[in-house]
Design a protein around this motif. Structure first.
Motif, PDB file in Angstrom:
ATOM      1  N   VAL A   1      69.063-120.934 -77.174  1.00 11.19           N
ATOM      2  CA  VAL A   1      69.287-122.324 -77.260  1.00 11.19           C
ATOM      3  C   VAL A   1      68.328-122.760 -78.573  1.00 11.19           C
ATOM      4  CG1 VAL A   1      67.665-124.390 -76.615  1.00 11.19           C
ATOM      5  CG2 VAL A   1      69.271-123.132 -75.075  1.00 11.19           C
ATOM      6  N   ASN A   2      67.178-122.242 -78.799  1.00 13.64           N
ATOM      7  CA  ASN A   2      66.427-122.598 -80.136  1.00 13.64           C
ATOM      8  C   ASN A   2      66.809-122.088 -81.528  1.00 13.64           C
ATOM      9  OD1 ASN A   2      63.687-123.904 -79.455  1.00 13.64           O
ATOM     10  ND2 ASN A   2      64.053-122.599 -78.025  1.00 13.64           N
ATOM     11  N   GLU A   3      67.535-120.922 -81.534  1.00 13.76           N
ATOM     12  CA  GLU A   3      68.197-120.680 -82.712  1.00 13.76           C
ATOM     13  C   GLU A   3      69.534-121.059 -83.011  1.00 13.76           C
ATOM     14  OE1 GLU A   3      68.747-115.927 -81.583  1.00 13.76           O
ATOM     15  OE2 GLU A   3      66.366-115.880 -81.909  1.00 13.76           O
ATOM     16  N   ILE A   4      70.187-121.648 -82.099  1.00 14.03           N
ATOM     17  CA  ILE A   4      71.628-122.101 -82.279  1.00 14.03           C
ATOM     18  C   ILE A   4      71.760-123.533 -82.102  1.00 14.03           C
ATOM     19  CG2 ILE A   4      74.071-121.979 -81.417  1.00 14.03           C
ATOM     20  CD1 ILE A   4      73.307-118.967 -80.503  1.00 14.03           C
ATOM     21  N   PHE A   5      71.034-124.042 -81.164  1.00 16.53           N
ATOM     22  CA  PHE A   5      71.293-125.514 -80.835  1.00 16.53           C
ATOM     23  C   PHE A   5      70.310-126.413 -81.282  1.00 16.53           C
ATOM     24  CE2 PHE A   5      73.780-122.802 -77.958  1.00 16.53           C
ATOM     25  CZ  PHE A   5      75.218-123.596 -77.986  1.00 16.53           C
TER      26      PHE A   5
END
Length: 191
Positions: free
Chosen positions: A172-176
């Motif tokens: 979630v943190n890396e992509i969104f």
């Protein structure tokens, strides 16, 4: 090129870029994330009826078999229309549940809701949306046998549960997250 022009496509040799939709990761975390969850299943139903798949049936089957309560968004007078709730009220309804079932069979959908599910520290079970495959790859299917097997593994092994939650949280943190999407946009448009 000649074959494309003969089909009326003309010059369509432009590079295409695809980006994740940004989500306010910090807001969801600050307002809805908790490390302690109820051992309950939230049965999520997208608004379009054809995207609900067998979510309710599977959630009730697992709930009954393993003695786990199933929570649903209330419906209007027995219809297929869910009662309107603010996003905050709706998130307060599902985010305390450890398990989030969503057997949406569509592989054409981005899967916005499961991003919030991962962000709130819940485990998504089922579904074929793009974000289901990214955030919860072990449960990105609508096959009841596969889903039950992984569900039991998570239910019985705290370390396996934690690995699923940790993978989803990191992704979630890396992509969104806003910063991640912003960096991707800047990188792509400055090339």
């Amino acid at each position: 090129r000649d074959a494309q022009e003969s089909r009326g496509l003309g010059d369509v040799y432009k590079r295409q870029n695809f980006f994740s939709s940004p989500h306010d990761i910090e807001y969801v975390y600050d307002n809805f994330y908790t490390e302690v969850k109820d051992n309950a299943i939230f049965a999520y139903l997208p608004n379009p009826i054809h995207r609900r798949g067998k979510t309710i049936e599977f959630a009730e089957y697992i709930g009954k078999k393993y003695n786990i309560p199933v929570v649903r968004k209330p419906f209007t007078n027995g219809s297929n229309d869910a009662i309107h709730m603010s996003w905050e009220d709706f998130t307060n309804l599902w985010s305390p549940c450890l398990w989030h079932f969503n057997l949406d069979p569509s592989d054409l959908q981005q899967g916005q809701h499961v991003v919030a599910v991962a962000n709130a520290g819940c485990i998504n079970i089922g579904g074929m949306n793009e974000s289901h495959h990214i955030l919860f790859p072990e449960t990105a299917t609508c096959d009841w046998g596969e889903l039950e097997e992984v569900f039991v593994k998570y239910m019985e092994d705290e370390n396996e549960r934690f690995k699923a939650i940790e993978h989803a949280w990191k992704s979630v943190n890396e992509i969104f997250g806003f910063d991640s999407v912003r960096k991707t946009l800047i990188k792509e448009f400055l090339q």
